[in-house]
Design a protein around this motif. Sequence first.
Motif, mmCIF file in Angstrom:
data_model
loop_
_atom_site.group_PDB
_atom_site.id
_atom_site.type_symbol
_atom_site.label_atom_id
_atom_site.label_comp_id
_atom_site.label_asym_id
_atom_site.label_seq_id
_atom_site.Cartn_x
_atom_site.Cartn_y
_atom_site.Cartn_z
ATOM 1 N N MET A 1 33.131 37.045 41.802
ATOM 2 C CA MET A 1 32.812 37.567 40.469
ATOM 3 C C MET A 1 32.243 36.446 39.603
ATOM 4 S SD MET A 1 35.955 40.174 39.537
ATOM 5 C CE MET A 1 37.282 39.056 39.983
ATOM 6 N N SER A 2 31.283 36.843 38.756
ATOM 7 C CA SER A 2 30.649 35.845 37.890
ATOM 8 C C SER A 2 31.578 35.469 36.743
ATOM 9 C CB SER A 2 29.337 36.405 37.332
ATOM 10 O OG SER A 2 29.582 37.570 36.575
ATOM 11 N N LYS A 3 31.444 34.205 36.299
ATOM 12 C CA LYS A 3 32.256 33.705 35.189
ATOM 13 C C LYS A 3 31.744 34.298 33.883
ATOM 14 C CE LYS A 3 32.475 29.332 36.627
ATOM 15 N NZ LYS A 3 32.421 27.852 36.505
ATOM 16 N N LEU A 4 32.639 34.948 33.130
ATOM 17 C CA LEU A 4 32.280 35.471 31.815
ATOM 18 C C LEU A 4 32.749 34.505 30.731
ATOM 19 C CD1 LEU A 4 31.075 37.879 30.230
ATOM 20 C CD2 LEU A 4 33.394 38.819 30.116
ATOM 21 N N VAL A 5 33.944 33.945 30.921
ATOM 22 C CA VAL A 5 34.533 33.015 29.949
ATOM 23 C C VAL A 5 34.879 31.714 30.653
ATOM 24 C CG1 VAL A 5 36.504 32.569 28.425
ATOM 25 C CG2 VAL A 5 35.479 34.854 28.521
ATOM 26 N N GLU A 6 34.525 30.592 30.010
ATOM 27 C CA GLU A 6 34.890 29.280 30.545
ATOM 28 C C GLU A 6 35.345 28.391 29.387
ATOM 29 O OE1 GLU A 6 33.143 25.976 33.674
ATOM 30 O OE2 GLU A 6 31.741 27.255 32.570
ATOM 31 N N ILE A 7 36.595 27.969 29.443
ATOM 32 C CA ILE A 7 37.164 27.081 28.430
ATOM 33 C C ILE A 7 37.429 25.736 29.088
ATOM 34 C CG2 ILE A 7 39.121 26.696 26.867
ATOM 35 C CD1 ILE A 7 39.397 29.755 26.682
ATOM 36 N N LYS A 8 36.884 24.675 28.493
ATOM 37 C CA LYS A 8 37.017 23.336 29.073
ATOM 38 C C LYS A 8 37.655 22.371 28.080
ATOM 39 C CE LYS A 8 32.911 23.563 32.083
ATOM 40 N NZ LYS A 8 31.586 22.931 32.334
ATOM 41 N N ASP A 9 38.750 21.740 28.499
ATOM 42 C CA ASP A 9 39.375 20.624 27.767
ATOM 43 C C ASP A 9 39.549 20.931 26.273
ATOM 44 O OD1 ASP A 9 40.513 18.057 27.632
ATOM 45 O OD2 ASP A 9 38.625 17.204 26.921
ATOM 46 N N LEU A 10 39.963 22.157 25.955
ATOM 47 C CA LEU A 10 40.033 22.586 24.557
ATOM 48 C C LEU A 10 41.315 22.094 23.884
ATOM 49 C CD1 LEU A 10 38.731 24.274 22.275
ATOM 50 C CD2 LEU A 10 40.090 26.220 23.086
ATOM 51 N N SER A 11 41.139 21.350 22.799
ATOM 52 C CA SER A 11 42.256 20.923 21.954
ATOM 53 C C SER A 11 41.972 21.352 20.526
ATOM 54 C CB SER A 11 42.450 19.406 22.004
ATOM 55 O OG SER A 11 42.835 18.979 23.293
ATOM 56 N N ILE A 12 42.958 21.986 19.884
ATOM 57 C CA ILE A 12 42.835 22.454 18.497
ATOM 58 C C ILE A 12 44.056 21.968 17.721
ATOM 59 C CG2 ILE A 12 42.883 24.510 17.010
ATOM 60 C CD1 ILE A 12 41.236 25.965 19.121
ATOM 61 N N GLY A 13 43.851 21.553 16.478
ATOM 62 C CA GLY A 13 44.959 21.099 15.653
ATOM 63 C C GLY A 13 44.651 21.221 14.179
ATOM 64 N N ASN B 1 44.128 20.189 25.594
ATOM 65 C CA ASN B 1 43.368 20.057 26.856
ATOM 66 C C ASN B 1 43.462 21.290 27.755
ATOM 67 O OD1 ASN B 1 45.026 17.097 26.452
ATOM 68 N ND2 ASN B 1 42.796 17.079 26.321
ATOM 69 N N VAL B 2 43.179 22.458 27.164
ATOM 70 C CA VAL B 2 43.282 23.721 27.906
ATOM 71 C C VAL B 2 42.013 23.973 28.713
ATOM 72 C CG1 VAL B 2 43.483 26.228 27.701
ATOM 73 C CG2 VAL B 2 44.900 24.737 26.266
ATOM 74 N N ASP B 3 42.190 24.264 30.003
ATOM 75 C CA ASP B 3 41.099 24.692 30.890
ATOM 76 C C ASP B 3 41.413 26.098 31.374
ATOM 77 O OD1 ASP B 3 39.479 22.235 31.029
ATOM 78 O OD2 ASP B 3 41.222 21.398 32.045
ATOM 79 N N LEU B 4 40.407 26.999 31.273
ATOM 80 C CA LEU B 4 40.648 28.398 31.610
ATOM 81 C C LEU B 4 39.333 29.066 31.989
ATOM 82 C CD1 LEU B 4 43.474 29.734 31.330
ATOM 83 C CD2 LEU B 4 42.693 30.744 29.206
ATOM 84 N N GLU B 5 39.388 29.992 32.950
ATOM 85 C CA GLU B 5 38.210 30.786 33.307
ATOM 86 C C GLU B 5 38.623 32.246 33.457
ATOM 87 O OE1 GLU B 5 36.419 29.320 36.860
ATOM 88 O OE2 GLU B 5 35.790 27.404 35.963
ATOM 89 N N ILE B 6 37.705 33.145 33.050
ATOM 90 C CA ILE B 6 37.932 34.583 33.240
ATOM 91 C C ILE B 6 36.642 35.173 33.787
ATOM 92 C CG2 ILE B 6 38.559 36.775 32.168
ATOM 93 C CD1 ILE B 6 39.925 35.195 29.949
ATOM 94 N N ALA B 7 36.744 35.896 34.884
ATOM 95 C CA ALA B 7 35.568 36.518 35.493
ATOM 96 C C ALA B 7 35.321 37.897 34.884
ATOM 97 C CB ALA B 7 35.779 36.645 37.000
ATOM 98 N N ALA B 8 34.107 38.399 35.015
ATOM 99 C CA ALA B 8 33.779 39.737 34.532
ATOM 100 C C ALA B 8 34.683 40.756 35.217
ATOM 101 C CB ALA B 8 32.308 40.044 34.820
ATOM 102 N N GLY B 9 35.287 41.639 34.436
ATOM 103 C CA GLY B 9 36.146 42.677 34.983
ATOM 104 C C GLY B 9 37.552 42.229 35.340
ATOM 105 N N GLU B 10 37.879 40.959 35.103
ATOM 106 C CA GLU B 10 39.193 40.428 35.470
ATOM 107 C C GLU B 10 40.152 40.480 34.278
ATOM 108 O OE1 GLU B 10 40.969 36.405 37.594
ATOM 109 O OE2 GLU B 10 39.395 36.179 36.091
ATOM 110 N N THR B 11 41.436 40.627 34.560
ATOM 111 C CA THR B 11 42.460 40.573 33.509
ATOM 112 C C THR B 11 43.317 39.334 33.710
ATOM 113 O OG1 THR B 11 42.567 42.975 33.252
ATOM 114 C CG2 THR B 11 44.456 41.708 32.464
ATOM 115 N N PHE C 1 31.258 31.772 26.237
ATOM 116 C CA PHE C 1 31.264 33.191 26.580
ATOM 117 C C PHE C 1 29.854 33.566 27.009
ATOM 118 C CE2 PHE C 1 30.221 37.542 25.213
ATOM 119 C CZ PHE C 1 31.092 38.242 26.036
ATOM 120 N N ASP C 2 29.727 34.032 28.246
ATOM 121 C CA ASP C 2 28.406 34.367 28.793
ATOM 122 C C ASP C 2 27.441 33.201 28.589
ATOM 123 O OD1 ASP C 2 26.603 35.927 30.135
ATOM 124 O OD2 ASP C 2 26.033 37.137 28.390
#
Length: 519
Positions: free
Chosen positions: A1-13, A27-37, A72-73
């Motif tokens: 499945m293709s990557k719809l969302v990709e979060i790389k090394d995210l830090s928020i404060g 330092n959050v890393d996360l991926e979500i594919a199209a149609g995935e939960t 996103f996309d």
Amino acid sequence: MSKLVEIKDLSIGYSTKYGDLVHVLRNVDLEIAAGETLGLVGESGSGKSTLGQAMMGFLRSGSRVLSGEVRFDDMEMFSLSPKKLESIRGRRIAMIPQNAGQALTPTIRVGKQIIEALVLNAGIKGAEAEARAVELLGQVRLPTPKEIATRYPHELSGGQQQRVAVAMAIAGGPDMLVLDEPTTGLDVTTQAYLLELLSDVIKSMGTAMMYISHDLGVIARVSDRVSVMYAGEVVEEDTARNIFKAPQHSYTKALLDSIPRLNLDQIENPGTFANNESSSEIAIHLSDVAITYHRQGLFDRLLGVEEPPATVSGINLDIKRGETVALVGESGSGKSTIVRTISGLLPAKSGAIQFENFDLTTDVDDRPMELRKRIQMIFQNPDASLNPRQSVSQIFDQPLKLYFPNMSSEEREKRKLNLLNRVRLPHKYLSRYPAQLSGGEKQRVAIARAFAAEPDVVLCDEVTSALDVSVQASVLELLDELQREEKVTYIFITHDLAVVRAVADRVAVLFQGRLCEVG
């Protein structure tokens, strides 16, 4: 499945007023594919909602991105112009917030709000939009959808408001849904229906979902993969099967061990926290009570237009001093309506409600100060009861100054720290504002504020629904401890039957506005 969302090394404060930097995400890393939960779990304050909002390119007031990116996309969300973000939000990424009140405009009827979403996000207008709005309200299992469409948000229960928010979110057929505790305020039957509905949406439209929840049972049911968050970091990520069958991280194991379970074989035994020693003295007496949200206008009366049936009718119930009575029933059955009337926020249409020598059918503004102090309410939605412009310290000041005018400033400060201790919040939270707190943290502040008045009766409207399982247990222990010490009477609304078993001396079951069983 293709990557719809990709979060790389995210830090928020964000920076406190003292200049300290507080990390919400690290330092959050996360991926979500199209149609995935993807299921996102973790205790209150772990950063789940902040991560969900970052998916929309949104930051809370005062927060900033310290490092990393959210794509996103293949579009970096925090680099987009406001106009570009506006074209994506609602149409391509939709969010269902933990607090439906944040998604609904209080002065506009719910049907019109859904029509607005259809016009903006789906290009549907006129009669077609009106018909589709009613259809969507029926899809999310709201009774009499045509009538519901004509109501204002405050005329709906918390669970009904949440279903309206779901209908608005799916109106535009988005590619991505961010769901922040969307079933928190729903009874188990409606929750099951909505989960099926969301599953159908994914299959028919190929929609991806990030499902944020502290309800591990729901996460297990809907998720392909699960990410576990602790203190702003992702500490474990795997398939849902592996997370629940063989968790690797100690925190994940602790979360799973904290799940409250309803053991039907043990129902005959007293609840974990149930008092079972309440006195025979009647605290609150309800006699043939009827309540309605409908306000018949002058022209309706002149034209002889028949009033719709009362929302709640024929309620007869005695609540003893020092006991806990749980009100249960599906969303919209009238649980919150009864409690709002006891608190003075909604007038009774007919019948009598008595507390000692006080008449509780009176409006809260007409009640003496002593009565206001002795009956306190904790709302399902803390955003509706916490002033966003006041710090936690100022929020606590209000009841302490109002009900204890002779209390010194030193005594007030000591009392505030004690209140925070009792709901498991650090002392530094006194300087924070509601926008800097998670949903569960805000609920704990609301609970602490209610008990600042040292009440005799506490009306609890889904007070643990926004809390993770570990904090939920501590809050139930706190409520039990206060009841034993102060002989506090509780009316406890919840859809969680495991919680009912733990806290209730007696249970009153409501169905379509009528009391069908008490025992």
